[in-house]
Structures are given as structure tokens and as C-alpha cells.
Design a protein around this motif. Sequence first.
Motif, PDB file in Angstrom:
ATOM      1  N   PHE A 159       0.222   3.566   4.700  1.00 42.76           N
ATOM      2  CA  PHE A 159       1.599   3.611   4.485  1.00 42.76           C
ATOM      3  C   PHE A 159       2.578   4.701   5.337  1.00 42.76           C
ATOM      4  O   PHE A 159       3.608   4.384   5.652  1.00 42.76           O
ATOM      5  CB  PHE A 159       2.098   4.159   3.090  1.00 42.76           C
ATOM      6  CG  PHE A 159       1.825   2.848   2.303  1.00 42.76           C
ATOM      7  CD1 PHE A 159       3.095   2.115   2.027  1.00 42.76           C
ATOM      8  CD2 PHE A 159       0.796   2.314   1.490  1.00 42.76           C
ATOM      9  CE1 PHE A 159       3.097   0.698   1.165  1.00 42.76           C
ATOM     10  CE2 PHE A 159       0.436   1.212   0.486  1.00 42.76           C
ATOM     11  CZ  PHE A 159       1.792   0.637   0.604  1.00 42.76           C
ATOM     12  N   MET A 192       5.833   4.228   6.183  1.00 46.33           N
ATOM     13  CA  MET A 192       6.542   3.114   5.308  1.00 46.33           C
ATOM     14  C   MET A 192       6.936   3.659   3.961  1.00 46.33           C
ATOM     15  O   MET A 192       7.727   2.884   3.343  1.00 46.33           O
ATOM     16  CB  MET A 192       5.540   1.991   5.208  1.00 46.33           C
ATOM     17  CG  MET A 192       5.567   1.035   6.330  1.00 46.33           C
ATOM     18  SD  MET A 192       4.657  -0.566   5.881  1.00 46.33           S
ATOM     19  CE  MET A 192       3.212  -0.151   5.181  1.00 46.33           C
ATOM     20  N   ALA A 193       6.638   4.667   3.465  1.00 45.10           N
ATOM     21  CA  ALA A 193       6.845   5.044   2.012  1.00 45.10           C
ATOM     22  C   ALA A 193       6.791   6.498   2.199  1.00 45.10           C
ATOM     23  O   ALA A 193       6.322   7.385   2.966  1.00 45.10           O
ATOM     24  CB  ALA A 193       5.843   4.397   1.380  1.00 45.10           C
ATOM     25  N   LEU A 196       9.089   3.041  -1.421  1.00 40.47           N
ATOM     26  CA  LEU A 196       9.358   2.492   0.126  1.00 40.47           C
ATOM     27  C   LEU A 196      10.631   2.852   0.693  1.00 40.47           C
ATOM     28  O   LEU A 196      11.577   3.155   0.271  1.00 40.47           O
ATOM     29  CB  LEU A 196       9.049   0.961  -0.230  1.00 40.47           C
ATOM     30  CG  LEU A 196       8.101   0.424  -1.049  1.00 40.47           C
ATOM     31  CD1 LEU A 196       8.104  -0.978  -1.386  1.00 40.47           C
ATOM     32  CD2 LEU A 196       6.508   0.913  -0.590  1.00 40.47           C
ATOM     33  N   THR A 236      10.326  -4.793  -5.955  1.00 39.71           N
ATOM     34  CA  THR A 236       8.858  -4.663  -5.660  1.00 39.71           C
ATOM     35  C   THR A 236       8.171  -5.990  -6.466  1.00 39.71           C
ATOM     36  O   THR A 236       7.062  -6.343  -6.387  1.00 39.71           O
ATOM     37  CB  THR A 236       8.008  -3.651  -5.818  1.00 39.71           C
ATOM     38  OG1 THR A 236       8.437  -3.133  -6.924  1.00 39.71           O
ATOM     39  CG2 THR A 236       8.487  -2.329  -4.845  1.00 39.71           C
ATOM     40  N   VAL A 251       3.841  -4.849   2.381  1.00 36.08           N
ATOM     41  CA  VAL A 251       4.973  -4.326   2.433  1.00 36.08           C
ATOM     42  C   VAL A 251       5.382  -4.575   3.768  1.00 36.08           C
ATOM     43  O   VAL A 251       6.665  -4.518   3.697  1.00 36.08           O
ATOM     44  CB  VAL A 251       4.761  -3.014   2.046  1.00 36.08           C
ATOM     45  CG1 VAL A 251       6.003  -2.062   2.216  1.00 36.08           C
ATOM     46  CG2 VAL A 251       4.616  -2.622   0.397  1.00 36.08           C
ATOM     47  N   SER A 254       8.822  -5.988   4.908  1.00 32.08           N
ATOM     48  CA  SER A 254      10.125  -5.466   5.590  1.00 32.08           C
ATOM     49  C   SER A 254      10.218  -6.285   6.675  1.00 32.08           C
ATOM     50  O   SER A 254      11.456  -6.429   7.213  1.00 32.08           O
ATOM     51  CB  SER A 254       9.546  -4.023   5.833  1.00 32.08           C
ATOM     52  OG  SER A 254       9.031  -3.482   4.951  1.00 32.08           O
TER      53      SER A 254
END
Length: 395
Positions: free
Chosen positions: A304, A307-308, A323, A329, A383, A387
Motif C-alpha cells: 500500500f 496509497m494509504a 486510502l 469502499t 485499490v 484510483s
Amino acid sequence: MGTYMMFAQRIENLTGSLVREILQVAQNPEIISFAGGLPAPEIMPLPDFSQAPTEIYQYGLSEGEPALRQIIAQQLKGIGLACEPGQVLVTSGSQQGIDLVAKLFVEPGTPVLVEAPTYLAATQVFRLFGAEFIECALDPQGISPEQLEQLIAEKRPAFAYLIPTFQNPTGFCYSEARRRDIAAILDEHGIPLVEDEPYRELNFTDIKHRPIAAQMKQAPWIYLGSFSKTTCPGLRIGYLACSPQLMPYFSRLKQATDLHSNRIAQWWLADFISNGAYLPHLQRLREYYAERCEAMEAALQRYFGTMASWHRPEGGLFFWLRLQQAIDTRMLLPEAIQMKVAFMPGEAFYANPVAKCGAMRLNFSRSTPEEIERGIKILARLVEQASETLAELAD
Ligand SMILES: Cc1ncc(COP(=O)(O)O)c(C=O)c1O
């Protein structure tokens, strides 16, 4: 002619629990499930009821088995909560404690203060009885004392429902300073506290905080505990401890609800704790979950990255992944399940509806470190794709 049924008005407020629905799907052994909050079955103690005395099969006391109440009061004293066995009620899981609290305090329109986000099945019960939710924002140190004070002044809640230790869904643990300030504010305004602590004993570090209830001097308090996460949830044994003046009400509510909790399970638990097996079991459990927590932390860092963001929990069963993009989500879930990974969308944990909170609750107790690595990799890819799609739409 169809059957005409006169249901109670409150049935209009009866909502399903998204967790239980996702759990159904996640039961499929092919799915890596980060969705539930289930203990790992391979490390549960196996109850043996063969030595239970025969009288335990008879009806028992509504408040619970005296031996178990004594043990619980002792444990609570050990964490700083002055409590006599007479202030302890054994319940059928801490979920029943929440139900009894709702029966005592909540009627249509009752303002109830909760964390945002909070435990979904508590809001399900409070909502059924007609609660109006007042949400207090939560950060890794706890809820904000300033906001709490402001919300009390504006809305005067009937009680505050808080999960200060390894919170569900965030894994956050309130700091000492916040606990002290929150206790002082609730005391000053005479607002009862409902402190729900099923994860307290699942600590991975030597973090030790006194319950907020232990720091209250005037306002009434209710402290809920559970043996579900530390022994077996199927036993359905939890407890409610409270200020002495509340106990007569809870005793009668318990009588009216189910007479008493399972006596055989209570007998086994009291024996398991007093024969010295519980503490070493807890120690093993902490090490086992700490390893899985570590595996999830490593996988999140690997996949991640930017990204988070998340806060590494010091106990409990969950990571709360925020996120970068505030996407809904819930929309990711069907595809995740197709790819054989389940998680809990963050939106489900807000008492008042939110769109696009961009958060996921990830449970690490049920999967092996290898499954955690694989599952997080898949989620990260999902994810990333979502995005990119959003970025294209924005162009
Ligand atoms: C915050 C919280 N309270 C209460 C419960 C209910 O636990 P039990 O009824 O199994 O004791 C849970 C279960 O996940 C929980 O997370």
C-alpha cells in the motif's frame, strides 16, 4: 388473505448487520477473510464439560455463577476498577450487555453519543430502540475532549458509548491524557459512561491503561467485558459491571431477557481461570496475534506504500486502513470477493450514514501470515485500479 401483523413501531428501525452478511460469504474456505473479528480457531482452548457438577445443569442465578462473578471482580480490581462481585452481572456475550444498556436508557429520540467510527452491532441495537446518534470524531489518541464537551452542551446525550482499548473498528487505544480528560468531563456533566472492552486483554506490548470508568468519581458507569476474544465466542460469556445504583435495574432486565446465562459455560470458565490455565493461554494468544499483526503491517508497507495510511495497533484484532482517495469502499467489495478476498468497508461503521469514507477494516487474527501477504497484495491491486479509474473520470 394475507396475514396482518401488528409489529411494534421500533421494527421500522431494525437494520441488518453488514458484517454478518459479509461473514456468510467469507465462510467459504477459499476466501481469505479480513472481514470478521473472529478469533483463530486453532488456538482456542477446547472446553471440557465432563467434570461439571450435576447441579450446574439446573436453573441458576440471573446475576451469574458466584465463583465467576468473584473472579471477574478480582480481575477488574486488578486493572484499577474498584468493583465488588455484587456489581458484576454475567451476560450472554458483551453484546447482551449492550442490549441491556439500550433497554435501560434508550427510547425513541434518545440522544446517544458514539465514536465515529464505532462498533456496528452496538449501533444496530441502539437504533432498534430509537436512538439518535451524536458522533464524536476519533483519532489514534481517542475522541477529542473539546468536541465531547461541545456535544454534551448542545445535545445532552443519555450516555456515551466508547471502546477505548484497541477499538473496533480502528484498533486505536485512548491515551492516558484523553482518558483522564474524558472521565473529568463526563463526571462534571453527570453523563453515564458505557465502556465496552472486549479487546483489552489482547495487548501485544506492555501498554496498560486504566479504564475510563476507573477514573470517574461521580457519574454512573457501566463496564462491559467479554471472554469471546480470549477463549471461545461460542460459549457466549461476557459481563457487565456497573455503579452500585444501576445493578438492581440490570439484574431485573437480565431476568426478563433470558433468566440467566449458560451455567455450564460459566462453570468451565471459572475453572479454566482459577486452575491457572487462562494466563498462559492469554500469553500464547498475544504472541500468536502479534505475529499476524506484524505480518499485516509488513504487507501493508510493501503493497500500500503511499496509497494509504494506517496506525499500527498495539493490540486487538484490526487495522483501519485510510486510502488516499475518499472512495466508497463498498464498491470494491464484490470484486474483492470475486478475487477471493473479503474486508469490511469503513462506511458500515458510522452510526449516521456516510458516503465515500475511503477506509477499510482489516482483521488479522483469522489468516496465516502467508494468506495475509497474498490477500493484501490483491486488495492493493484493486485499490490501485479503482484510483486509476477515478483519475480517468476526473480528467
Ligand atoms: C466492541 C465490541 N463489543 C461487543 C462485541 C460482542 O462480543 P461478544 O458478545 O461476543 O462478547 C464485539 C464483538 O465483536 C465488539 O467488537
